[in-house]
Design a protein around this motif. Structure first.
Motif, PDB file in Angstrom:
ATOM      1  N   ALA A  34       1.111  -1.123  -0.125  1.00  0.00           N
ATOM      2  CA  ALA A  34       0.085  -0.135  -0.038  1.00  0.00           C
ATOM      3  C   ALA A  34       0.979   1.374  -0.087  1.00  0.00           C
ATOM      4  CB  ALA A  34      -1.136   0.143   1.312  1.00  0.00           C
ATOM      5  N   GLU A  37       2.327   1.489  -3.668  1.00  0.00           N
ATOM      6  CA  GLU A  37       1.452   2.149  -4.535  1.00  0.00           C
ATOM      7  C   GLU A  37       1.150   3.498  -4.472  1.00  0.00           C
ATOM      8  OE1 GLU A  37      -2.653   0.185  -6.356  1.00  0.00           O
ATOM      9  OE2 GLU A  37      -1.376  -1.091  -5.583  1.00  0.00           O
ATOM     10  N   GLU A  38       0.891   3.952  -3.268  1.00  0.00           N
ATOM     11  CA  GLU A  38       0.512   5.224  -2.897  1.00  0.00           C
ATOM     12  C   GLU A  38       1.648   6.105  -3.483  1.00  0.00           C
ATOM     13  OE1 GLU A  38       0.298   8.865  -0.962  1.00  0.00           O
ATOM     14  OE2 GLU A  38       1.770   7.444  -0.686  1.00  0.00           O
ATOM     15  N   SER A  40       3.371   5.709  -6.082  1.00  0.00           N
ATOM     16  CA  SER A  40       3.583   5.668  -7.556  1.00  0.00           C
ATOM     17  C   SER A  40       4.645   4.750  -7.878  1.00  0.00           C
ATOM     18  CB  SER A  40       3.810   6.820  -8.212  1.00  0.00           C
ATOM     19  OG  SER A  40       2.894   7.948  -7.834  1.00  0.00           O
ATOM     20  N   LYS A 100       2.016   8.756   8.474  1.00  0.00           N
ATOM     21  CA  LYS A 100       1.827   8.288   7.114  1.00  0.00           C
ATOM     22  C   LYS A 100       1.230   6.861   6.880  1.00  0.00           C
ATOM     23  CE  LYS A 100       3.454   8.616   2.448  1.00  0.00           C
ATOM     24  NZ  LYS A 100       4.582   9.194   1.461  1.00  0.00           N
ATOM     25  N   LEU A 104      -3.048   5.193   5.579  1.00  0.00           N
ATOM     26  CA  LEU A 104      -3.108   4.438   4.733  1.00  0.00           C
ATOM     27  C   LEU A 104      -3.915   3.139   5.110  1.00  0.00           C
ATOM     28  CD1 LEU A 104       0.270   4.406   2.995  1.00  0.00           C
ATOM     29  CD2 LEU A 104      -1.685   5.407   2.192  1.00  0.00           C
ATOM     30  N   PHE A 107      -6.440   1.372   2.945  1.00  0.00           N
ATOM     31  CA  PHE A 107      -6.069   1.434   1.377  1.00  0.00           C
ATOM     32  C   PHE A 107      -6.121  -0.032   0.709  1.00  0.00           C
ATOM     33  CE2 PHE A 107      -3.341   1.662  -2.102  1.00  0.00           C
ATOM     34  CZ  PHE A 107      -3.389   3.105  -2.500  1.00  0.00           C
TER      35      PHE A 107
END
Length: 364
Positions: A34, A37-38, A40, A100, A104, A107
């Motif tokens: 996660a 992917e967050e 990029s 952070k 998530l 997510f």
């Protein structure tokens, strides 16, 4: 976005000093995938396995392991849990990483569905016993067809590798390519098939080795199939040891390469893939060569990897053969057409010793 009760509880915990139990809950609630992917990163499905999912972002690579709870950077020594991943990517402190990660929770990642582990992976036998329990590939076996027909490895090279006990039949037509230590002992194997890629469960990546141990030219690739493909292209060049790191750079791999490169008159050839990861591996090999005091060179494949180059070479050769066969057939057709167009010449009569044909007429 409406928060769930779990997200509310975690948000409250982040707002004050978190207890160890709360940090553990948060660690279990968010996958490393996660975070990537967050940020990029994208999954490289071709290079991934159910137990090791490769993520890429430009030249950066992160491998996610332990069902999303762990990660490592194959091009450095960085590794850890989900908090360490955020610290690694954002150059942030632990508290910022916790914030952070908490954001998530919930997510949804878009990871591909992997095949379940095969029964062979759950075997409790030793590495040596598991290796010996498998047959060598043989002509017409599924592994042989995969290597010869699909991967275009020539028969002579396959027989050489099998004679040196480097290849075994894996489950479902897959290939097992042996990794060995300096003493020649099996430490694991690269497992590769039409639908599968991985490494021996419980094994250790050291080096796949094809060629004389005393060779002074060391051609290092990232996969056993690429090592064999380069050997096929070069015709098993004299004095060359074709090596594969198995796509990783472990401490044992670095030590094994360092021991080989430290011998006299050695040339270390970085025959890694023609992509950013291959270039990074090549730079690591350059640094290793400098440390060992040996010669170094970069050998880039004309395609992305050496097996693609071999398949292209075989395809071109087959097309050339078809072209030559077509030209010969065309020439034969022209000759047949010429005979039909011009008619058939009257055969000369057979003459006896007196110069007369069999019908008694005087020969012309």
């Amino acid at each position: 976005m409406v928060r769930t009760d779990e997200q509310e509880a975690i948000a409250f915990a982040v707002g004050r000093k978190m207890e160890r139990r709360e940090i553990e809950v948060l660690r279990d609630a968010v996958s490393c995938a996660a975070v990537l992917e967050e940020a990029s990163f994208a999954i490289d499905a071709k290079e991934s396995t159910p137990r090791a999912v490769k993520f890429r972002r430009s030249g950066e690579i992160v491998i996610v392991t332990h069902e999303g709870r762990g990660w490592f950077d194959p091009l450095s020594d960085a590794k850890g849990d989900v908090f360490g991943l955020v610290e690694h990517l954002d150059r942030a402190g632990f508290f910022k990483a916790v914030e952070k990660v908490a954001a998530l929770v919930g997510f949804e990642i878009s990871a591909p569905e992997w095949q379940s582990r095969s029964p062979a992976d759950k075997c409790l036998l030793s590495l040596s016993d598991r290796w010996q329990a498998r047959r060598h590939p043989w002509p017409a076996s599924s592994t042989w067809r995969y290597l010869h027909d699909e991967r275009c490895l020539p028969t002579s090279l396959l027989r050489t590798a099998i004679k040196r006990d480097l290849l075994r039949e894996g489950p479902h037509g897959s290939l097992w390519a042996a990794h060995t230590n300096q003493a020649g002992e099996i430490t694991g194997w690269e497992a590769r098939g039409p639908q599968y890629r991985g490494f021996a469960t419980g094994g250790a990546k050291v080096l796949f080795r094809l060629g004389p141990d005393a060779s002074t030219r060391l051609a290092v690739t990232e996969a056993a199939i690429d090592a064999m493909s380069l050997a096929a292209i070069e015709g098993l060049r004299d004095g060359t040891l074709y090596l594969s790191t198995g796509g990783g750079w472990s401490a044992t791999t670095a030590a094994a390469l360092g021991a080989l490169a430290s011998r006299r008159n050695v040339q270390l050839v970085a025959a890694t893939d023609a992509n950013p990861q291959g270039d990074m591996f090549a730079e690591r090999l350059r640094a290793l060569a400098d440390e060992a005091g040996c010669d170094w060179m970069r050998l880039r494949p004309p395609e992305e990897d050496w097996n693609e180059a071999l398949k292209d070479r075989v395809k071109q050769r087959n097309e050339n053969r078809k072209g030559e066969g077509g030209r010969k057939e065309e020439e034969a057709c022209r000759m047949r057409a010429g005979r039909v167009k011009g008619g058939f010449a009257r055969p000369k009569p057979a003459l006896d010793p007196a110069g007369r044909d069999v019908g008694g007429r005087k020969g012309l």
